[in-house]
Write an enzyme that holds these catalytic residues in place. Structure first.
Site, PDB file in Angstrom:
ATOM      1  N   LYS A 146      30.687  39.327  26.683  1.00 11.98           N
ATOM      2  CA  LYS A 146      30.911  39.887  28.014  1.00 11.98           C
ATOM      3  C   LYS A 146      30.928  41.422  27.985  1.00 11.98           C
ATOM      4  O   LYS A 146      31.027  42.027  26.925  1.00 11.98           O
ATOM      5  CB  LYS A 146      32.201  39.319  28.605  1.00 11.98           C
ATOM      6  CG  LYS A 146      32.194  37.784  28.697  1.00 11.98           C
ATOM      7  CD  LYS A 146      31.325  37.254  29.832  1.00 11.98           C
ATOM      8  CE  LYS A 146      30.846  35.841  29.654  1.00 11.98           C
ATOM      9  NZ  LYS A 146      31.808  34.787  29.842  1.00 11.98           N
TER      10      LYS A 146
HETATM   11  C1  LIG Z   1      32.106  33.205  30.026  1.00 10.27           C
HETATM   12  C2  LIG Z   1      32.391  32.590  31.338  1.00 10.27           C
HETATM   13  C3  LIG Z   1      33.594  31.923  31.619  1.00 10.27           C
HETATM   14  C4  LIG Z   1      34.596  31.593  30.551  1.00 10.27           C
HETATM   15  O1  LIG Z   1      35.100  32.710  29.909  1.00 10.27           O
HETATM   16  P1  LIG Z   1      36.060  32.510  28.648  1.00 10.27           P
HETATM   17  O2  LIG Z   1      36.755  33.833  28.522  1.00 10.27           O
HETATM   18  O3  LIG Z   1      35.169  32.232  27.478  1.00 10.27           O
HETATM   19  O4  LIG Z   1      36.980  31.411  28.936  1.00 10.27           O
HETATM   20  C5  LIG Z   1      33.838  31.484  32.904  1.00 10.27           C
HETATM   21  N1  LIG Z   1      32.937  31.662  33.889  1.00 10.27           N
HETATM   22  C6  LIG Z   1      31.755  32.269  33.656  1.00 10.27           C
HETATM   23  C7  LIG Z   1      30.810  32.458  34.802  1.00 10.27           C
HETATM   24  C8  LIG Z   1      31.436  32.734  32.373  1.00 10.27           C
HETATM   25  O5  LIG Z   1      30.252  33.303  32.150  1.00 10.27           O
END
Ligand SMILES: *Cc1c(COP(=O)(O)O)cnc(C)c1O
Length: 389
Positions: free
Chosen positions: A187
Site C-alpha cells: 500500500k
Molecule cells: C489491501 C486491502 C484491504 C485489506 O487490507 P489489510 O491491511 O491487508 O487488511 C481491504 N480492502 C482493500 C480494497 C484492499 O486493497
C-alpha cells in the site's frame, strides 16, 4: 522492439529508507515491543494528517473494518452494502459480524460503487454501506452521504487505496462516519502489516480501541508504564487486533515521506496516461477533476477487439518477453467460490464489475521506479499492441 529487461520489474515495492530503519532500531532498544508510545504518536499524527478527531491503530485494514462494524452493533439479520470490485476482506468482515454482505455494481467509468445501484440495494435490513475508493480515486461521497442520511445508514469507507486521496478539497478519512486505512506492504503507506480507523465519533473510537485489545478498559501500555497500574477490567470479550510499536515506528516515517512518494506516483501515472491515451484499444483510468487521486494502482483496460490482444496475452507477454510484473485488481468478490456457493451469485449479477475484471491489469507503479523503468513499461505495452496488428 524494446529489449527484455535484465532485472525483473515487480509490480509493487515499498520505499523504506534509513530513517525507518533507525526508528525501528531505536524502538527495539527502547524495550517497547508491543503497543506503546510510538503507536500513540502515530495515531495522533495520522489523525491530524487526515483531519479526523480520532485515529485508532490496528493490525490491518481488515481489523479496522471488522471492529468498526462490530462497535456499531452490526450483526445477524443486518445487511451491509459494498462494491463487488474490492479485496475479499471488505466483504469477509461483514460476514464475520454475522451480517449479510450485499453488493451494488460499480460505475463502469469511475470503477467505484454506483450511487444509483447502491440506493436500489437498500432494504429495511440495511444498516451500513462500505464504499471502496478503488485504486485511490474517491467515490462520489456527496451522493453516498445523502443516501445514507435518507436511510439512516452508517458510512464506513474502505480507504485501503486512499491514503492522501481528496474529495472536493477534503481528505479521505474526514468525510464518512468512519474510515479504514491499510498499511499492508504493497500500500502507499507501508508498515508491512497494519491499519488505522479514523472517525470524529469519540464513543466509536473508544469502543474500537477497547475491542482491539481484549476488551480491556485500560490499554496495556498504561499498565506497564511508570504512571500505570496493574489493574484492568474486561468490558467485553474483545479481540487481539492492536498495532504495535515497531509498525508505528515505520509508519511515522512513511507519513513524513508521503508527500514525496505521492509526487512521484503522480509523475509516473501522468506519463502512463499520456502514453496510453493515444493507443487504440487501451482504456486509461478515470480521474475526477475535483480531488486528488492517490494513484495506489494504475489499472489499464485492454479492449481485445480494438487492441488485437487480450488482457491475459498482455500479462504473459509483459512477463515472458519484457520481464515486467503486473497484477489484477480485483477478482470480483461475488465470483469467488464461497460467495457463489453461500449466496448463489452468478457472474452476470454485476456486469460492470465483470466486464472491467476481464479487461484489466495493474501496471508497476511505486515511488522507487526510475524513469527508465517507466519507459520500459510504456514501450513494452506499445510494442505488444503494435505487434498485434
Ligand atoms: C489491501 C486491502 C484491504 C485489506 O487490507 P489489510 O491491511 O491487508 O487488511 C481491504 N480492502 C482493500 C480494497 C484492499 O486493497
Amino acid at each position: 522492439m524494446v529489449q527484455k529487461r535484465n532485472h525483473f520489474l515487480p509490480y509493487s515495492l515499498p520505499l523504506i529508507g534509513k530513517e525507518e530503519i533507525q526508528e525501528v532500531t531505536e524502538t527495539l532498544e527502547s524495550g517497547w515491543l508491543s503497543k506503546g508510545p510510538k503507536v500513540q504518536q502515530f495515531e495522533k499524527e495520522f489523525a491530524a494528517f487526515v483531519g479526523a478527531k480520532h485515529a485508532v491503530a490496528v493490525n490491518s485494514c481488515t481489523a479496522a473494518l471488522f471492529l468498526a462494524l462490530k462497535a456499531k452493533g452490526i450483526g445477524p439479520g443486518d445487511e451491509v452494502i459494498t462494491s463487488p470490485l474490492t479485496f475479499s476482506s471488505t466483504a469477509n468482515t461483514i460476514i464475520h459480524t454475522g451480517a449479510t454482505p450485499v453488493f451494488a455494481d460499480i460505475d463502469e467509468n469511475t470503477l467505484n460503487i454506483d450511487p444509483v445501484k447502491l440506493e436500489a440495494a437498500v432494504t429495511p435490513q440495511t444498516k451500513a454501506v462500505v464504499p471502496v475508493h478503488f485504486g485511490g480515486q474517491s467515490c462520489d461521497m456527496d451522493a453516498i452521504l445523502a443516501i445514507a442520511q435518507n436511510h439512516g445508514l452508517f458510512v464506513l469507507e474502505d480507504a485501503a487505496h486512499a491514503v492522501y486521496t481528496t474529495y472536493k478539497q477534503r481528505m479521505i478519512g474526514s468525510i464518512g462516519d468512519a474510515t479504514a486505512f491499510s498499511f499492508y506492504a504493497t500500500k502507499n503507506l507501508a508498515t508491512g502489516e497494519g491499519g488505522m480507523l479514523t472517525t470524529d465519533d469519540e464513543e466509536l473510537a473508544d469502543k474500537i480501541r477497547v475491542l482491539s485489545l481484549h476488551g480491556m478498559s485500560k490499554a496495556a501500555w498504561n499498565r506497564y508504564s511508570s504512571n500505570g497500574s496493574w489493574y484492568y477490567e474486561v468490558e467485553s470479550p474483545g479481540y487481539k487486533m492492536n498495532m504495535f510499536d515497531l509498525q508505528a515506528a515505520l509508519g511515522l516515517h512513511q507519513l513524513k515521506r508521503l508527500d514525496d512518494m505521492q509526487k512521484r506516483r503522480e509523475e509516473i501515472a501522468g506519463r502512463y496516461q499520456t502514453a496510453f491515451q493515444q493507443i487504440p484499444g487501451l482504456i486509461t483510468p478515470f480521474v475526477h477533476d475535483d480531488g486528488r487521486h492517490a494513484w495506489h494502482l494504475y489499472v489499464l483496460q485492454v479492449d481485445d477487439k480494438k487492441a488485437g490482444v487480450t488482457r491475459n496475452e498482455m500479462i504473459t507477454a509483459l512477463k515472458d518477453e519484457y520481464n515486467i510484473g503486473t497484477s489484477v485488481h480485483f477478482i470480483p468478490v461475488h465470483i469467488h467460490p464461497y460467495y457463489q456457493k453461500q449466496f448463489g451469485y452468478k457472474e452476470a449479477d454485476f456486469p460492470n464489475a465483470m466486464n472491467y475484471y476481464k479487461r484489466t491489469l495493474s501496471l508497476p507503479l511505486y515511488p522507487s521506479m526510475s524513469d527508465d523503468d517507466v519507459d520500459d513499461v510504456i514501450e513494452a505495452v506499445r510494442d505488444i499492441v503494435k505487434g498485434a496488428d
